[in-house]
Design an enzyme around this catalytic site. Structure first.
Site, mmCIF file in Angstrom:
data_model
loop_
_atom_site.group_PDB
_atom_site.id
_atom_site.type_symbol
_atom_site.label_atom_id
_atom_site.label_comp_id
_atom_site.label_asym_id
_atom_site.label_seq_id
_atom_site.Cartn_x
_atom_site.Cartn_y
_atom_site.Cartn_z
ATOM 1 C CG ASP A 96 -2.247 0.617 0.907
ATOM 2 O OD1 ASP A 96 -2.217 1.590 0.511
ATOM 3 O OD2 ASP A 96 -3.226 0.075 1.592
ATOM 4 C CG ASP A 197 -4.138 5.958 0.440
ATOM 5 O OD1 ASP A 197 -5.017 4.983 0.948
ATOM 6 O OD2 ASP A 197 -3.910 7.103 0.998
ATOM 7 C CD GLU A 250 -8.709 4.686 -1.363
ATOM 8 O OE1 GLU A 250 -9.477 4.654 -0.546
ATOM 9 O OE2 GLU A 250 -7.727 5.348 -1.175
ATOM 10 C CG HIS A 324 -8.516 -0.594 5.070
ATOM 11 N ND1 HIS A 324 -8.440 -0.748 3.653
ATOM 12 C CD2 HIS A 324 -8.051 0.754 5.200
ATOM 13 C CE1 HIS A 324 -8.103 0.210 3.027
ATOM 14 N NE2 HIS A 324 -7.890 0.995 3.731
ATOM 15 C CG ASP A 325 -10.962 2.991 4.026
ATOM 16 O OD1 ASP A 325 -10.322 3.118 5.232
ATOM 17 O OD2 ASP A 325 -10.193 3.225 3.010
#
Ligand code: GLC
Ligand code: CA
Length: 555
Positions: A96, A197, A250, A324-325
């Site tokens: 990430d 990200d 993302e 995870h969000d």
């Protein structure tokens, strides 16, 4: 080049996967100890949320040192061991990369604070307006203004996220060089996967101006043309040199047009994109911190749009319900109670047979659900705590605000993995950083001995690897107006067979009329979460609660 259609990616939130040294925090050795479990799924790559040195204000998305493993999670030797052990089972590593911002404890920011001119240019530093107000009226995505005081100078620095996450100035070529250096450092360690990200917000305008409204505000820094140029440069300077690299960006509030450009191979930017439009269909008036049942027709239209148009434009989607969000999809789009198993399988079917690369978030494959915490004190995420306070300031009761946090908190998916039903769910022997769910009967041990969801995921993955229509075929939606069923066809222009996928998003039986073109055709079963058998398609079909069915037509 990699055939992205044949790949399946698993996501591990390291902090919550498995705690090997019993300090309450998941770690790299913990992941290594669970490799046998991962192997069973037959995934191709694992995306790890950041485990680099970080003060953990945003759980590792605030990176203080891009070149080192945070001691919370282990050492570089642990990381190297992880890469090589995963390689033995043919599983790649996806890291990430958080480059829109870095932690304010990063050396770059610290040097800038100390007055070093070179590093001051790494950030967006601006003076207050003549009237003393902040440089612009922009809002941080975690709430509050997007500007914070830069030490005890006259300047403010931009932070689209938490004040401890300072936005990096990509206009500065030296910043871009540093970014490439980081990616190349991990490439040299054998890493071939990179998740970038919030990468579509790196292209802010040179001159930052006030916004007129929240929607227009995003357009001032989202999907700007220069992002494509920066991605091409990043690609050429780093991962683009590896024929086997897999990258995903993302994309915050993006468009199909931009996403095609980000992911079309001939553009040499990224392999694929995460977009979030389908995960906002339960936002009341676009507001995340609200509660509303999901809008199924909206969800269907979004899937239709993104699937068909990305196909026509040659773009590539990452397929996912969870990360995870996000709160667990089972709670949002399925039935975590009575139909937990059937709805978990139905949801998986809906996206795994679409066109794109599926991602499985740890725990999803055993049907894990949101925790049922009874107090706001159980939550730790900055975003949730800010939202709770804001809702209360707006006059909401404690219970009201808690109900919304419960439904929307990012902690929902960050709770520890359940391995068994011991105290702390076999995740750790001590109290974990975030408590496990109450529903500890949902755990890996039980699922592997008597469950069916894990098996079902294995089967979906197998289908993707064996059926070229799934990995490489086109997609077209049908039954577009049906209020309960999402249905699509996978086809190839040079093949006579077709795959039809039906998923019932509700707990009620539902009858559909089969489009006449398909009636009477013989079919075999690709996958079914009830016990369907092969036959000839009848003019109508009745679907059971949360039924999923994929059939192959063989004219
Ligand atoms: C991404 C991450 C999220 C993080 C944010 C800021 O959305 O997925 O967890 O808080 O970026 O880095
Ligand atoms: Ca640990």
């Amino acid at each position: 080049m990699v055939n992205l259609g044949k790949k399946v990616i698993y996501q591990i939130y390291p902090k919550s996967f498995y705690d090997s040294n019993n300090d309450g925090i998941g770690d790299i050795q913990g992941i290594i100890q669970k490799i046998d479990y991962i192997k069973k799924l037959n995934v191709d790559m694992i995306w790890f949320n950041p485990f680099f040195v970080s003060p953990q204000n945003d759980n590792g998305y605030d990176i203080a040192n891009y070149y080192q493993i945070d001691p919370l999670f282990g050492t570089m030797a642990d990381f190297d061991e992880l890469v090589s052990k995963l390689k033995e089972i043919n599983v790649g590593v996806m890291l990430d990369m958080v480059f829109n911002h870095c932690s304010t404890s990063n050396e770059w920011f610290q040097r800038a604070l100390a007055g070093d001119e070179k590093y001051r240019k790494f950030f967006y530093l601006r003076k207050a307006k003549p009237d003393g107000s902040l440089p612009t009226n922009w809002q941080s995505k975690f709430g509050g203004p997007a500007w914070a005081k830069f030490g005890d100078t006259d300047y403010y620095y931009l932070h689209l996220y938490d004040p401890s996450q300072a936005d990096l100035n990509w206009h500065n070529p030296e910043v871009r060089q540093e970014v490439y250096k980081v990616v190349n450092f991990w490439r040299a360690k054998g890493v071939r996967g990179f998740r970038f990200d919030v990468i579509n917000v790196i292209g802010k305008a040179d001159k930052l101006v006030d916004s007129t409204d929240p929607v227009q505000e995003k357009s001032l820094y989202t999907d700007t043309p220069i992002v494509h140029q920066y991605l091409k440069e990043l690609n050429a300077a780093s991962f683009g040199k590896d024929f086997d690299s897999i990258t995903v960006g993302e994309m915050s509030s993006t468009t199909i047009k931009n996403s095609i450009k980000y992911s079309k191979p001939s553009e040499h930017e990224l392999s694929m994109v995460f977009n979030f439009h389908h995960l906002k269909v339960d936002y009341k008036n676009g507001e995340k911190w609200s509660k509303m049942p999901f809008d199924f027709m909206k969800l269907k239209n979004l899937f239709a749009d993104w699937q068909e148009k990305m196909d026509q434009g040659g773009g590539w989607n990452a397929l996912f319900w969870n990360n995870h969000d996000q709160p667990m999809a089972l709670n949002r789009f399925g039935d975590p109670g009575k139909y937990r198993i059937k709805s978990a399988e139905m949801l998986a079917t809906a996206i795994h047979l679409m066109r794109g690369t599926p991602y499985i978030y740890m725990g999803e494959e055993i049907g894990m659900i949101d925790p049922d915490y009874s107090s706001i004190n159980n939550y730790v995420d900055v975003e949730s705590l800010n939202a709770f306070n804001k809702l209360k300031k707006q006059g909401m009761s404690d219970e009201g605000a808690l109900a919304i946090v419960k439904a929307k908190s990012r902690d929902n998916s960050r709770t520890p993995m359940h391995w068994d039903s011991d105290q702390y769910a076999g995740f750790s022997k001590v109290k974990p950083w975030l408590m496990p769910r109450k529903q500890m009967q949902i755990n890996v041990c039980k699922e592997l001995t008597q469950g069916e969801i894990f098996n079902y995921y294995q089967k979906l993955i197998r289908i993707r690897k064996h059926e070229d229509l799934i990995s490489d075929g086109h997609i077209k939606m049908f039954l577009k107006n049906d209020p309960q069923i999402l249905a699509y066809e996978r086809f190839n222009l040079d093949s006579t067979s077709k795959i039809l996928v039906f998923t019932n998003f509700y707990g009620q039986e539902h009858k559909i009329q089969i489009p006449t073109a398909y009636v009477d055709q013989p079919y075999s079963i690709l996958i079914s979460n009830y016990q369907r058998v092969a036959g000839n398609l009848q003019p109508s079909l009745i679907f059971k609660p949360y039924e999923a069915l994929a059939i192959k037509l063989k004219p």
